[in-house]
Design an enzyme around this catalytic site. Sequence first.
Site, PDB file in Angstrom:
ATOM      1  N   THR A 187       1.128 -47.120  11.988  1.00  9.23           N
ATOM      2  CA  THR A 187       0.693 -48.369  12.728  1.00  9.23           C
ATOM      3  C   THR A 187      -0.198 -48.431  13.738  1.00  9.23           C
ATOM      4  O   THR A 187       0.244 -47.969  14.709  1.00  9.23           O
ATOM      5  CB  THR A 187       0.694 -50.164  12.696  1.00  9.23           C
ATOM      6  OG1 THR A 187       2.299 -49.445  10.935  1.00  9.23           O
ATOM      7  CG2 THR A 187       0.329 -50.880  12.655  1.00  9.23           C
ATOM      8  N   VAL A 216       4.379 -55.800   1.597  1.00 10.35           N
ATOM      9  CA  VAL A 216       3.235 -56.725   2.771  1.00 10.35           C
ATOM     10  C   VAL A 216       4.098 -56.309   3.941  1.00 10.35           C
ATOM     11  O   VAL A 216       5.795 -56.496   4.228  1.00 10.35           O
ATOM     12  CB  VAL A 216       2.762 -58.276   2.923  1.00 10.35           C
ATOM     13  CG1 VAL A 216       2.044 -57.901   4.587  1.00 10.35           C
ATOM     14  CG2 VAL A 216       1.481 -57.644   1.543  1.00 10.35           C
ATOM     15  N   ASP A 218       5.221 -55.731   8.413  1.00  7.14           N
ATOM     16  CA  ASP A 218       4.750 -56.134   9.461  1.00  7.14           C
ATOM     17  C   ASP A 218       4.239 -56.981  10.368  1.00  7.14           C
ATOM     18  O   ASP A 218       3.085 -57.862  10.939  1.00  7.14           O
ATOM     19  CB  ASP A 218       5.755 -56.017  10.878  1.00  7.14           C
ATOM     20  CG  ASP A 218       5.745 -54.598  11.209  1.00  7.14           C
ATOM     21  OD1 ASP A 218       4.988 -54.149   9.599  1.00  7.14           O
ATOM     22  OD2 ASP A 218       6.241 -54.241  12.304  1.00  7.14           O
ATOM     23  N   GLY A 239       6.030 -49.303  12.453  1.00  3.75           N
ATOM     24  CA  GLY A 239       7.782 -48.611  11.946  1.00  3.75           C
ATOM     25  C   GLY A 239       8.003 -49.148  10.417  1.00  3.75           C
ATOM     26  O   GLY A 239       7.182 -49.938  10.676  1.00  3.75           O
ATOM     27  N   GLY A 241       8.370 -51.829   8.619  1.00  6.67           N
ATOM     28  CA  GLY A 241       8.134 -53.623   8.615  1.00  6.67           C
ATOM     29  C   GLY A 241       9.271 -54.660   8.946  1.00  6.67           C
ATOM     30  O   GLY A 241       9.193 -55.743   9.450  1.00  6.67           O
TER      31      GLY A 241
END
Length: 327
Positions: A187, A216, A218, A239, A241
């Site tokens: 991310t 979904v 983080d 990483g 999430g």
Amino acid sequence: MQRRKFLKNSSALTAGILTVPIIASSETRKKPIEPSKGSIPIAICTWDFGNATAKAWEVMNKGGNSLDAVHQGVMVEENNLDNRTVGNGGRPDRDGNVTLDACIMDKDANCGAVLAIQNIANPISVARKVMEETPHVMLVGKGAEQFAYEQGFEKQNLLTKQSKKEWEEWKKTSQYKPIINIENHDTIGMLAIDKNGDIAGACTTSGMAYKMAGRVGDSPIIGAGLFVDNEVGGATATGVGEEVVRTVGSFLIVELMRQGKSPQEACEEGVKRIIAKNKDKQDFQIGFIAINKQGETGAYCIHPGFTFRTYTTEGHVNNPSGSYLKS
Ligand code: ASP
């Protein structure tokens, strides 16, 4: 799986636009960064996304604020088809659908997010529209997509040939097994402080490759993948999430800075909280970065290999993060 190409091809920078020296733009420091001395303005991001920090710097250099800087900065990676973890070209979920997550937060604690949005190449821009044009903070799935069309965004197929080919290969085993520091979880989270001292942040991702439909992590969750408090500082994560959500990682780090910890100390404590909840299992990566109001930075991760970019008047550098585990 291939290692991230970005580590090698860091930044083809737009020389001439910037008024600061670009030192070591394609160089990686050998040692984890020392407790940094403050520097304002500043743009920092997770991993070696040097083109993104260069864009953010360019925006601020032309008088733009930190919100515009992080917005336009992370968009560079959303538009980068070679980046298989963010935006257009990101890896799909296990059903072959590319679903994107993004959030943005400004100096006044305004924020917007889109979760599991499909067919829109720049989820960060939709997140900003959610923040600025709606009474809401988060829009999810079809609702987010519908809102994007109403705002004039174009429908696009985000599944590139390469991603499709790899997904078809993956389906032969269908094993969901994120690999540490490998391209399936990179991310981009970015934080910036502009010349007025105002802080903003943005975070955008295609999430874990081959995740369950509707999953979904983080990254679009304010407080988990990103948090900014203009009185204190900001933090953002990369990483796995699920682990960041369980500790509300970015909010925690900002609160620790409020209590007096440096960005480095706060990031280390954030990682240790996650470790404390995973005593028997440390085979996953988490990386946090943070800045405080003085423009000091910090970063920490579980496994060695995480890096972060900093752009200040002192230069543009890819820095290795300190890590909880040493090898
Ligand atoms: N944090 C992201 C997620 O869990 C993955 C990443 O950092 O690449 O969706």
